[in-house]
Design a protein around this motif. Structure first.
Motif, PDB file in Angstrom:
ATOM      1  N   TYR A  97       0.832  -1.198   0.000  1.00  0.00           N
ATOM      2  CA  TYR A  97       0.000   0.000   0.000  1.00  0.00           C
ATOM      3  C   TYR A  97       0.872   1.257   0.000  1.00  0.00           C
ATOM      4  CZ  TYR A  97      -3.621   3.280   1.350  1.00  0.00           C
ATOM      5  OH  TYR A  97      -4.485   4.331   1.363  1.00  0.00           O
ATOM      6  N   GLU A  98       1.922   1.220   0.819  1.00  0.00           N
ATOM      7  CA  GLU A  98       2.825   2.371   0.897  1.00  0.00           C
ATOM      8  C   GLU A  98       3.512   2.600  -0.452  1.00  0.00           C
ATOM      9  OE1 GLU A  98       6.549   3.775   3.613  1.00  0.00           O
ATOM     10  OE2 GLU A  98       5.145   2.346   4.448  1.00  0.00           O
ATOM     11  N   LEU A  99       3.939   1.501  -1.054  1.00  0.00           N
ATOM     12  CA  LEU A  99       4.604   1.607  -2.353  1.00  0.00           C
ATOM     13  C   LEU A  99       3.640   2.194  -3.391  1.00  0.00           C
ATOM     14  CD1 LEU A  99       7.079   0.781  -4.194  1.00  0.00           C
ATOM     15  CD2 LEU A  99       5.779  -1.304  -4.664  1.00  0.00           C
ATOM     16  N   PHE A 100       2.427   1.658  -3.360  1.00  0.00           N
ATOM     17  CA  PHE A 100       1.433   2.095  -4.342  1.00  0.00           C
ATOM     18  C   PHE A 100       1.082   3.572  -4.143  1.00  0.00           C
ATOM     19  CE2 PHE A 100      -1.490   1.153  -7.585  1.00  0.00           C
ATOM     20  CZ  PHE A 100      -2.665   1.812  -7.336  1.00  0.00           C
ATOM     21  N   THR A 101       0.911   3.979  -2.875  1.00  0.00           N
ATOM     22  CA  THR A 101       0.546   5.378  -2.641  1.00  0.00           C
ATOM     23  C   THR A 101       1.717   6.309  -2.901  1.00  0.00           C
ATOM     24  OG1 THR A 101       0.966   5.060  -0.291  1.00  0.00           O
ATOM     25  CG2 THR A 101      -1.329   4.963  -1.013  1.00  0.00           C
ATOM     26  N   SER A 102       2.917   5.751  -3.025  1.00  0.00           N
ATOM     27  CA  SER A 102       4.048   6.615  -3.359  1.00  0.00           C
ATOM     28  C   SER A 102       4.024   6.975  -4.853  1.00  0.00           C
ATOM     29  CB  SER A 102       5.371   5.939  -3.006  1.00  0.00           C
ATOM     30  OG  SER A 102       5.610   4.870  -3.911  1.00  0.00           O
ATOM     31  N   LEU A 103       3.244   6.216  -5.621  1.00  0.00           N
ATOM     32  CA  LEU A 103       3.096   6.549  -7.047  1.00  0.00           C
ATOM     33  C   LEU A 103       2.310   7.841  -7.182  1.00  0.00           C
ATOM     34  CD1 LEU A 103       1.901   3.267  -8.818  1.00  0.00           C
ATOM     35  CD2 LEU A 103       4.167   4.272  -8.859  1.00  0.00           C
ATOM     36  N   ASP A 104       2.597   8.579  -8.217  1.00  0.00           N
ATOM     37  CA  ASP A 104       1.808   9.768  -8.491  1.00  0.00           C
ATOM     38  C   ASP A 104       0.344   9.351  -8.702  1.00  0.00           C
ATOM     39  OD1 ASP A 104       2.574  12.768  -9.944  1.00  0.00           O
ATOM     40  OD2 ASP A 104       0.548  11.971 -10.057  1.00  0.00           O
ATOM     41  N   GLU A 105      -0.560  10.219  -8.252  1.00  0.00           N
ATOM     42  CA  GLU A 105      -1.983   9.894  -8.338  1.00  0.00           C
ATOM     43  C   GLU A 105      -2.446   9.627  -9.770  1.00  0.00           C
ATOM     44  OE1 GLU A 105      -4.519  12.093  -5.550  1.00  0.00           O
ATOM     45  OE2 GLU A 105      -5.484  12.729  -7.415  1.00  0.00           O
ATOM     46  N   LYS A 106      -1.782  10.263 -10.725  1.00  0.00           N
ATOM     47  CA  LYS A 106      -2.229  10.081 -12.112  1.00  0.00           C
ATOM     48  C   LYS A 106      -2.015   8.641 -12.582  1.00  0.00           C
ATOM     49  CE  LYS A 106       1.940  11.876 -14.329  1.00  0.00           C
ATOM     50  NZ  LYS A 106       2.510  13.023 -15.010  1.00  0.00           N
ATOM     51  N   TYR A 107      -1.140   7.896 -11.881  1.00  0.00           N
ATOM     52  CA  TYR A 107      -0.971   6.488 -12.214  1.00  0.00           C
ATOM     53  C   TYR A 107      -1.874   5.603 -11.347  1.00  0.00           C
ATOM     54  CZ  TYR A 107       3.254   8.436 -14.266  1.00  0.00           C
ATOM     55  OH  TYR A 107       4.115   9.199 -14.994  1.00  0.00           O
ATOM     56  N   ARG A 108      -2.079   6.050 -10.109  1.00  0.00           N
ATOM     57  CA  ARG A 108      -2.811   5.198  -9.160  1.00  0.00           C
ATOM     58  C   ARG A 108      -4.242   4.919  -9.609  1.00  0.00           C
ATOM     59  NH1 ARG A 108      -0.877   8.508  -4.652  1.00  0.00           N
ATOM     60  NH2 ARG A 108      -3.005   9.235  -4.356  1.00  0.00           N
ATOM     61  N   LEU A 109      -4.958   6.009  -9.929  1.00  0.00           N
ATOM     62  CA  LEU A 109      -6.379   5.829 -10.257  1.00  0.00           C
ATOM     63  C   LEU A 109      -6.582   4.929 -11.475  1.00  0.00           C
ATOM     64  CD1 LEU A 109      -8.554   9.027  -9.832  1.00  0.00           C
ATOM     65  CD2 LEU A 109      -9.015   6.731  -9.021  1.00  0.00           C
ATOM     66  N   PRO A 110      -5.865   5.165 -12.572  1.00  0.00           N
ATOM     67  CA  PRO A 110      -6.047   4.250 -13.714  1.00  0.00           C
ATOM     68  C   PRO A 110      -5.735   2.808 -13.350  1.00  0.00           C
ATOM     69  CG  PRO A 110      -4.804   6.184 -14.389  1.00  0.00           C
ATOM     70  CD  PRO A 110      -4.955   6.269 -12.911  1.00  0.00           C
ATOM     71  N   MET A 111      -4.685   2.597 -12.540  1.00  0.00           N
ATOM     72  CA  MET A 111      -4.300   1.221 -12.211  1.00  0.00           C
ATOM     73  C   MET A 111      -5.371   0.529 -11.379  1.00  0.00           C
ATOM     74  SD  MET A 111      -0.213   1.425 -11.769  1.00  0.00           S
ATOM     75  CE  MET A 111       0.014  -0.330 -11.923  1.00  0.00           C
ATOM     76  N   ARG A 143       2.883   0.414 -14.415  1.00  0.00           N
ATOM     77  CA  ARG A 143       3.402  -0.961 -14.322  1.00  0.00           C
ATOM     78  C   ARG A 143       4.916  -0.954 -14.194  1.00  0.00           C
ATOM     79  NH1 ARG A 143       0.258  -1.972 -18.639  1.00  0.00           N
ATOM     80  NH2 ARG A 143       2.062  -2.272 -19.980  1.00  0.00           N
ATOM     81  N   LEU A 144       5.557  -0.078 -14.954  1.00  0.00           N
ATOM     82  CA  LEU A 144       7.021  -0.005 -14.886  1.00  0.00           C
ATOM     83  C   LEU A 144       7.470   0.368 -13.473  1.00  0.00           C
ATOM     84  CD1 LEU A 144       8.075   1.822 -18.174  1.00  0.00           C
ATOM     85  CD2 LEU A 144       8.347  -0.598 -17.594  1.00  0.00           C
ATOM     86  N   LEU A 145       6.745   1.291 -12.892  1.00  0.00           N
ATOM     87  CA  LEU A 145       7.141   1.755 -11.563  1.00  0.00           C
ATOM     88  C   LEU A 145       6.979   0.667 -10.507  1.00  0.00           C
ATOM     89  CD1 LEU A 145       5.594   5.336 -11.765  1.00  0.00           C
ATOM     90  CD2 LEU A 145       8.025   4.787 -11.628  1.00  0.00           C
ATOM     91  N   LEU A 146       6.055  -0.278 -10.767  1.00  0.00           N
ATOM     92  CA  LEU A 146       5.819  -1.340  -9.784  1.00  0.00           C
ATOM     93  C   LEU A 146       6.409  -2.682 -10.215  1.00  0.00           C
ATOM     94  CD1 LEU A 146       2.088  -0.688  -8.796  1.00  0.00           C
ATOM     95  CD2 LEU A 146       4.107  -0.151  -7.471  1.00  0.00           C
ATOM     96  N   LYS A 147       7.143  -2.680 -11.292  1.00  0.00           N
ATOM     97  CA  LYS A 147       7.494  -3.969 -11.908  1.00  0.00           C
ATOM     98  C   LYS A 147       8.357  -4.851 -11.013  1.00  0.00           C
ATOM     99  CE  LYS A 147      11.609  -2.543 -14.392  1.00  0.00           C
ATOM    100  NZ  LYS A 147      12.272  -2.402 -15.645  1.00  0.00           N
ATOM    101  N   ASP A 148       9.136  -4.239 -10.141  1.00  0.00           N
ATOM    102  CA  ASP A 148       9.993  -5.040  -9.280  1.00  0.00           C
ATOM    103  C   ASP A 148       9.211  -5.727  -8.170  1.00  0.00           C
ATOM    104  OD1 ASP A 148      12.604  -2.598  -9.558  1.00  0.00           O
ATOM    105  OD2 ASP A 148      12.196  -4.401 -10.742  1.00  0.00           O
ATOM    106  N   VAL A 152       3.503  -8.429 -13.842  1.00  0.00           N
ATOM    107  CA  VAL A 152       2.869  -7.476 -14.750  1.00  0.00           C
ATOM    108  C   VAL A 152       2.129  -8.208 -15.853  1.00  0.00           C
ATOM    109  CG1 VAL A 152       4.474  -5.609 -14.345  1.00  0.00           C
ATOM    110  CG2 VAL A 152       4.985  -7.300 -16.101  1.00  0.00           C
ATOM    111  N   GLU A 153       1.124  -7.593 -16.356  1.00  0.00           N
ATOM    112  CA  GLU A 153       0.415  -8.177 -17.483  1.00  0.00           C
ATOM    113  C   GLU A 153       0.120  -7.063 -18.477  1.00  0.00           C
ATOM    114  OE1 GLU A 153      -4.117  -8.177 -15.811  1.00  0.00           O
ATOM    115  OE2 GLU A 153      -2.757  -9.695 -15.090  1.00  0.00           O
ATOM    116  N   GLU A 154      -0.088  -7.459 -19.695  1.00  0.00           N
ATOM    117  CA  GLU A 154      -0.288  -6.458 -20.732  1.00  0.00           C
ATOM    118  C   GLU A 154      -1.669  -5.820 -20.630  1.00  0.00           C
ATOM    119  OE1 GLU A 154       1.945  -5.263 -22.886  1.00  0.00           O
ATOM    120  OE2 GLU A 154       3.260  -6.444 -21.621  1.00  0.00           O
TER     121      GLU A 154
ATOM    122  N   MET B   1      -1.273  -9.365 -10.422  1.00  0.00           N
ATOM    123  CA  MET B   1      -1.254  -7.967  -9.964  1.00  0.00           C
ATOM    124  C   MET B   1      -2.600  -7.581  -9.358  1.00  0.00           C
ATOM    125  SD  MET B   1      -0.626  -4.507 -12.125  1.00  0.00           S
ATOM    126  CE  MET B   1       1.068  -4.231 -11.739  1.00  0.00           C
ATOM    127  N   LYS B   2      -3.680  -8.020 -10.053  1.00  0.00           N
ATOM    128  CA  LYS B   2      -4.999  -7.632  -9.599  1.00  0.00           C
ATOM    129  C   LYS B   2      -5.233  -8.057  -8.153  1.00  0.00           C
ATOM    130  CE  LYS B   2      -9.855  -8.219 -10.634  1.00  0.00           C
ATOM    131  NZ  LYS B   2     -10.834  -8.555 -11.632  1.00  0.00           N
TER     132      LYS B   2
END
Lengths: 157, 599
Positions: A97-111, A143-148, A152-154, B1-2
């Motif tokens: 959750y911490e990692l995800f919220t560290s992403l910019d919001e413009k990536y979070r909502l779409p993901m 996805r790139l930001l979280l890839k580690d 990931v899926e297409e 991921m989901k």
């Protein structure tokens, strides 16, 4: 749509509403305010909804607007040295959750909308009022930001 | 991921589900009465009847704020009075324009444009943006929702380089307001936003809702502050190029249409008066009225006597700040004065080692004791933190409560601060300072965003013991514009805050009678129904108090007065939930609403 149908649909999507509001608002009390406001608005304005099948996306759009309105108000009210910490559920995965919220919001909502809630690119783009190309690039970048950390899926169009 | 991401959020909390249920329950009680067919027919009829009015409804201000705050607020603004201003001021290479202003319920809302002057090749940027951001896009969402610049959009620095022009940082905001030619006054709070436009201009907005400064009038004078400063492509301000100017805009807002002046008021039920406390001064009980006084603007900086506060001698004098040889500081503004003891310094960035150290004065233990006592009075961070801490002793090491009051009152008299009486007192002995200090240190350690210093309260001594005193003068506003806080020890006053906006002058008017307090609950309901939050309800009214509050004189040229006012303490459902009070202040002479939580 009858009140009973409306209630059934909202209850069925309350987990989604929680996750979407959590993606934007750090505090639980604000998420609760936002969801209440969104439900009331959706009920009052349901005459504007031309196709009942689009209700999920429509309610999410209203909720996102409510969240941004609240967020904007909070930013005006809150001093920078008293910014609240993000509140999470007891069984949440805090590291992720911490990692995800560290992403910019413009990536979070779409993901969240695409990967978690399972909306298509077209539906997600409509909800976020983004061109599909922009959305795809945000999903790609997210996805790139979280890839580690995550598999990931297409993007499926 | 989901699955990972889903689990990341955890389960939906019960409180969230309850709120969903509650909201759905509300929809049962507010059924949508029109079918789609009825709505369509109604819409056509309204369109036919109000085709002319619709054109008049097109307001830039309403549309701008509607994007940020939603349709309800847009509609609410459309029911106000609008003025197409279109007045400009040129500062250096930049033209500042106020385009349109709306007045509604003690508030002014406006939009304007900032653009490079004709013939200039300068590029303008607001001070919230950086030169490496895309040119012409609102990526911060200042207008409601962030824009995404298409790939390849040039940055601000790149556009400036291409045009061979300077980068100019600009800012525009209103700083004072006058009504009908009356005194220009500074609002307590101004909301602004700056939105980059594709053509390189910036659309800015301002919103001021302050009933003490803005009241209904015919003409409003807005004093606008503008600033222009050159910036390098790397974002460094070239301060020696900074230019500022203050210019004034006159506007006379008019109702947008006849329809707009008569909004359909929501039905806010008038609450029951059962259990309500009515608080009135003896003078009102006897005479049935109270006089209106002239209000004389305070200026603490005039004839300031530093040795009233500290006799160690002055080490340094800066703008509005004196540092004494023992490191205590005295600072002031026209309407406020602050004195506090400090000893040494501490790094305010001590919790974030990635930041450069930044030193600030370190408060003494008695200054810290004063802050702790202030937290008890205000219930910060929450009332349960300091539960059970009340006035316990009236005598401490070397000082009694009466001595402390006498010392403070002597100082207030010397400062010409009259009419204040003690409303709250708390004794701070060594044991209390140490135990409360330990709690505060723990809170600071637990909260990563708090950066007050961790102090060693175990060092507290009898010389740190003192009384925390809070004085009021019966004038109530939307905040602490009239209040005195002090921490008094045997050695004198260690910490002091005085806010006293106006000095009471002579009698300005003697009204024969005041508005009947029994009419106030209905007036409150009506004001809420007409406000930007018409759906709000009143859960309860706990008290109605006859007090004084500042207001513009009935003849605006006469400046400000202190007028009798009904101060209503009430709660709406949200306030009930968070155990907080709301307020509304009505002018007791003419019944107008001066200020309220919902404005």
């Amino acid at each position: 749509m009858t009140q009973a149908e409306f209630t059934d649909r909202i209850v069925a999507m309350q987990d989604t509403l929680y996750r979407v509001s959590t993606t934007i608002l750090p505090q639980l009390c604000d998420r609760e305010d936002a969801v209440q406001g969104a439900i009331e608005k959706a009920w009052r304005k349901q005459g504007k909804l031309r196709d009942d099948r689009a209700m999920h996306a429509w309610v999410i759009r209203i909720l996102i607007n409510e969240c941004y309105t609240l967020l904007r108000r909070r930013k005006r009210e809150t001093l920078s040295d008293t910014l609240p910490e993000r509140e999470t559920a007891p069984d949440a995965l805090p590291d992720l959750y911490e990692l995800f919220t560290s992403l910019d919001e413009k990536y979070r909502l779409p993901m969240v909308l695409y990967y978690v809630e399972g909306y298509s690119v077209e539906e997600t783009a409509r909800m976020l009022k983004l061109p599909q190309g922009t959305l795809k690039s945000r999903l790609h970048r997210g996805r790139l930001l979280l890839k580690d950390t995550l598999d990931v899926e297409e993007v499926r169009a | 991921m989901k699955q990972d991401l889903k689990q990341m959020y955890g389960s939906t909390p019960e409180s969230f589900k309850h709120r969903v249920t509650f909201a759905l329950k509300e929809t049962e009680e507010k059924p949508v009465k029109h079918t789609v067919r009825t709505i369509l027919i109604t819409a056509i009829i309204i369109l036919l009847l109000t085709a002319v009015a619709y054109a008049a409804f097109s307001s830039q201000v309403a549309a701008f704020f509607g994007k940020s705050y939603g349709e309800n607020f847009e509609t609410w603004l459309e029911q106000g009075e609008v003025s197409t201003v279109a007045q400009s001021y040129t500062l250096g290479d930049v033209v500042f324009t106020v385009d349109e202003v709306i007045y509604r319920d003690n508030g002014l809302y406006g939009v304007g444009t900032i653009r490079p002057a004709q013939g200039s090749n300068a590029v303008i940027i607001s001070d919230d943006h950086t030169t490496d951001e895309p040119f012409g896009y609102d990526i911060h969402g200042e207008s409601g929702y962030p824009e995404e610049a298409p790939a390849g959009t040039p940055t601000i620095a790149e556009v400036a380089a291409e045009q061979g022009g300077k980068i100019l940082v600009v800012r525009a905001l209103p700083d004072q307001i006058g009504v009908d030619g009356g005194e220009l006054l500074s609002p307590g709070c101004i909301g602004t936003s700056m939105v980059p436009q594709r053509d390189g201009s910036i659309q800015y907005s301002f919103e001021i809702s302050d009933g003490f400064v803005i009241e209904e009038g015919d003409t409003y004078t807005i004093s606008m502050f503008s600033r222009v400063c050159e910036m390098t492509a790397d974002g460094e301000w070239l301060n020696d190029t900074k230019q500022t100017a203050t210019w004034t805009v006159e506007c006379t807002p008019e109702p947008m249409s006849e329809q707009a002046t008569e909004p359909a008021a929501a039905d806010v039920p008038v609450p029951s008066l059962d259990g309500l406390t009515l608080i009135v001064p003896d003078e009102y009980t006897q005479a049935g009225t109270l006089p209106v006084y002239t209000a004389i603007t305070r200026d603490f900086g005039a004839d300031l006597q530093p040795d009233l506060f500290n006799q160690s001698g002055i080490a340094k004098t800066e703008n509005y700040l004196i540092t004494f040889n023992d490191e205590a500081q005295l600072s002031w503004a026209p309407e406020a004065l602050f004195y506090s003891e400090y000893q040494g310094t501490y790094n305010i960035n001590y919790k974030d080692t990635s930041l450069e150290p930044s030193l600030a004065p370190l408060k003494t233990l008695r200054h810290a004791a004063s802050d702790l006592a202030g937290d008890v009075r205000s219930g910060w961070p929450d009332e349960s933190t300091w539960e059970g801490i009340t006035l316990d002793k009236t005598a401490l090491a070397g000082i009694t409560l009466d001595d402390a009051k006498a010392k403070l009152e002597t100082l207030l008299a010397a400062l010409n601060v009259d009419g204040y009486t003690c409303a709250y007192a708390l004794d701070m002995d060594v044991a209390r300072i140490q135990s409360m200090g330990a709690v505060m240190n723990q809170l600071i350690e637990e909260n990563q965003y708090w950066n007050p210093p961790i102090l060693d309260y175990s060092l507290a001594a009898e010389s740190d013991e003192g009384f925390y005193l809070y004085y009021t003068n019966g004038v109530k506003t939307d905040g602490d514009r009239f209040a005195v806080y002090a921490y008094v020890t045997a050695d004198g006053i260690a910490d002091l805050q005085i806010r006293d906006l106006y000095i009471q002058g002579d009698i300005y008017a003697a009204p024969e009678y005041l508005i009947d307090p029994e009419t106030i609950p209905a007036a409150l309901s009506a004001e809420i129904a007409d406000s930007r939050f018409p759906d709000m309800t009143i859960s309860s009214i706990s008290s109605i108090e006859l007090t004084y509050t500042p207001a513009r004189a009935s003849s605006k040229a006469d400046g400000m007065v202190l007028t009798p006012a009904w101060y209503v303490t009430y709660r709406d459902p949200d306030a009930e939930k968070y155990n907080e009070d709301c307020f509304a202040i009505f002018n007791a002479v003419d019944g107008s609403l001066i200020s309220a939580s919902f404005q």
